[in-house]
Design a protein around this motif. Sequence first.
Motif, short mmCIF file in Angstrom:
data_model
loop_
_atom_site.label_atom_id
_atom_site.label_comp_id
_atom_site.label_asym_id
_atom_site.label_seq_id
_atom_site.Cartn_x
_atom_site.Cartn_y
_atom_site.Cartn_z
N PRO A 165 -1.53 1.49 3.49
CA PRO A 165 -2.57 0.46 3.59
C PRO A 165 -3.41 0.32 2.32
CG PRO A 165 -3.22 2.43 4.82
CD PRO A 165 -1.80 2.64 4.36
N GLU A 166 -3.53 1.36 1.56
CA GLU A 166 -4.38 1.28 0.37
C GLU A 166 -3.59 0.83 -0.87
OE1 GLU A 166 -6.72 4.82 -0.28
OE2 GLU A 166 -7.37 4.17 -2.28
N ASN A 199 -4.99 2.00 -8.83
CA ASN A 199 -5.33 0.80 -8.04
C ASN A 199 -6.70 0.26 -8.46
OD1 ASN A 199 -4.85 -1.14 -5.97
ND2 ASN A 199 -6.24 -0.01 -4.62
N PHE A 232 -9.26 -2.30 -0.95
CA PHE A 232 -8.68 -1.32 -0.02
C PHE A 232 -9.13 0.08 -0.42
CE2 PHE A 232 -5.50 -4.81 0.34
CZ PHE A 232 -5.62 -5.04 1.71
N SER A 233 -9.20 0.33 -1.73
CA SER A 233 -9.68 1.64 -2.18
C SER A 233 -11.18 1.77 -1.96
CB SER A 233 -9.33 1.86 -3.65
OG SER A 233 -7.95 2.13 -3.81
N HIS A 234 -11.93 0.67 -2.17
CA HIS A 234 -13.37 0.74 -1.93
C HIS A 234 -13.66 1.16 -0.49
CE1 HIS A 234 -14.14 -0.83 -5.81
NE2 HIS A 234 -13.83 -2.09 -5.56
N SER A 281 -11.65 2.67 1.62
CA SER A 281 -11.21 4.06 1.86
C SER A 281 -12.26 5.05 1.38
CB SER A 281 -9.90 4.35 1.12
OG SER A 281 -8.88 3.50 1.57
N LEU A 282 -12.79 4.78 0.19
CA LEU A 282 -13.79 5.70 -0.37
C LEU A 282 -15.07 5.68 0.46
CD1 LEU A 282 -13.20 5.02 -4.17
CD2 LEU A 282 -12.94 7.23 -3.03
N ASP A 306 -13.98 7.66 3.76
CA ASP A 306 -13.51 9.05 3.62
C ASP A 306 -14.41 9.89 2.72
OD1 ASP A 306 -11.35 8.40 5.19
OD2 ASP A 306 -9.99 8.05 3.50
N PHE A 326 -3.74 -4.02 7.25
CA PHE A 326 -4.04 -3.06 6.18
C PHE A 326 -5.55 -2.80 6.13
CE2 PHE A 326 -0.15 -5.17 4.58
CZ PHE A 326 0.63 -4.09 4.22
N ARG A 334 -6.86 -0.52 8.78
CA ARG A 334 -6.49 0.89 8.61
C ARG A 334 -7.37 1.61 7.59
NH1 ARG A 334 -1.83 3.79 7.73
NH2 ARG A 334 -2.87 5.27 9.06
N VAL A 335 -7.84 0.90 6.58
CA VAL A 335 -8.68 1.60 5.59
C VAL A 335 -10.14 1.59 6.02
CG1 VAL A 335 -7.13 1.22 3.64
CG2 VAL A 335 -8.92 -0.46 4.13
N ALA A 357 -5.20 7.53 7.36
CA ALA A 357 -6.10 6.57 6.73
C ALA A 357 -7.42 6.65 7.48
CB ALA A 357 -5.52 5.16 6.79
#
Lengths: 557, 164
Positions: free
Chosen positions: A157-158, A238, B82-84, B86-87, B90, B111, B114-115, B146
Amino acid sequence: MYRYDEFDHDFVRDRVAQFTDQVERRLKGDISEDAFKPLRLMNGVYLQLHAYMLRVAVPYGTLSSRQMRKLAHIARTYDRGYGHFTTRQNIQYNWPKLSDIPAILSELAEVEMHAIQTSGNCIRNVTADHFAGAAADEVADPRPYAEILRQWSSVHPEFSFLPRKFKIAITAAERDRAAIQVHDIGLQLKRNEAGETGFAVYVGGGQGRTPMVAKLLNPFLPEEHLLSYVTAIMRVYNLHGRRDNKYKARIKILVHETGIDNLAAQVEAEWEHLRAGELKLPDADIAAITSYFAPPELSDRAEGWAQLAAWKRTDEEFSGWVGRNVAPHRHPDYAMVTISLKPIGGIPGDASADQMDAVAALADEFGFGEIRVTHEQNLVLPHVALADLEPLWRGLKAEGLETANSGLITDIIACPGLDYCALANARSIPVAQEISNRFADARRQEEIGELKIKISGCINACGHHHVGHIGILGVEKKGAELYQITLGGSADENTSIGEIIGRGFEPERLTDAIEVIVDTYLAERTGREEPFIDCYRRVGAAPFKLALYGGSEVEAA
Amino acid sequence: MTRIWTTSGFLDNDPWDLSTDGSGEGARVLSLDEALELAAGSNEPIAVRIEPADDVTRLAPVVDRVVFVAVNFPAFSDGRAFSHASLLRDRLGYTGEIRAIGGVLLDQVPFMLRVGIDSVATSHGPTIERLAENNLPGIKLHYQPAAAESSPVAGYSWRRRSAP
Ligand code: SF4
């Protein structure tokens, strides 16, 4: 080899349903072609010059005979009776209808195959040494780790909308047959002094417009950290990889612009947060995946030694094939057999449906049903008893698959070029065919020895010309095709990028130029024991330039 | 028209003004710099908009005062948010709403969920239709952990399954 469990089957079935829904919405007009493009690419569907192309994943180049039969069936039913094996160990079909693709994917799912992430800006099919699990020089079979990476990266997903495509390659031998140093991430499986298993991690290699050899990011990463560490690299990429220019978007440019030390510090900082987390690999999981790759039971077949010696004495052609296409196996009574998909004057990497079926049958009869696809666009039967080599060879001969040219000048890698590819400047396949015809004579090839020619139809370098001993790049000049030659490239453990030798050649003069280069090498080498690449590294470009262009040093086109 | 969809359905009275100049209705959502400046001089709750090039971890010291985050997807192909997200989930332990803004399309939504993104702003008709039917094109099985809730699966440590 790896076998799907229920989870994998359900996942791939759901993925096919998801893509089928996307195709339906595209055909209905709910998705624009712009928005559909990344979706179809993520599932291996390209729009080419004349038609859609479907690229099917062959994870780390390992196929069963059953899968090969399915590939043959798809070639026959949905395409024009052939498929094309690629430099990423995959297979491409050049003529499927978009509306047939969901059906093809369902058929593939029946034999545990898919087209997931064979294109698009995501983590691509992980490639590996094609002799994995059979070679005498490997630390361990690298494929279990490739399989773990394949699973982890599937529909991530990421990391599904990266700045650019991302390729990982893995080898477990010092002698690198997976070209790991020209990949975004290259992994070399190793044991440290304490006997623990881990990886040397390379990052930022690549070809294309700006070829670069990868840098060593971590000399020894313990195996349990594989996923957390790769996640750290992916996250840094990314977030920070360039998105303003697609030619600068690969991680190699980030490595280059950031500097390897600085980038290593960023990865390390990210990894600190991840290393103790849920991505840490339990030993039991690594062991469970590894057990799928247990080699077949190889019973002793010592009788093969004498038989082989006798066959070789009586049949010169067979003997030549053994000398070229057969390599020693870990088990002394067995061998690894390369099946050349480079017949003289043929299209590199193409196989007909009948040939695929024949290879599947021969693999069943003589090779435990196992087949490999190499990044040099050939096939391999990794476990064949010496005692079976002669009947195997006869079987191959019946299908025109007995070409004895592995590693020789006619074992050419070529991208599809202008015959199929919408991005091409020039043709690649006819160039390969002409060179192959010119050097068809087996004795002459053998005399020349190991020489890798690689041809790309444009600077995207799908034909890996930068790392060819002789690289050929199609460029366009004033509307006409022109070929630029590079010398001295190599994609093994001594990776180097070839140097442009001088101004380019028109199509009708190219093969002559190649011949001049070969003759120059033959004149310059110390003897047969000095292959082309070693000779070039010793004498440099000067004698080749002189032979090609005469006294007047001419600059590159 | 832009609609706001959350995991519990469409939102009719959106309390947030996502314009960059405060010209809309509702409470203002600030840029990262503005939000950090505000945080330094007051104890007010923080609503912030993260642009692709922002370093979202700068929010770490004030994260318990953050009540709303919008992450921007300016283009379908730009996956930085998506990384933002996640961070935020998490690393920073942020538990409030994360909204995807920009040009959100249906196939990104699984997607996003999920993040840890839990609401989306979209004006794309076919996307809104499918969201209304709660018919998302997602896969319930995952090969990697995730931020979003999912349960481990017997077999391998990296596999997960979302609630049906
Ligand atoms: S190198 Fe260029 S011409 Fe050849 S396949 Fe790649 S993009 Fe097409």
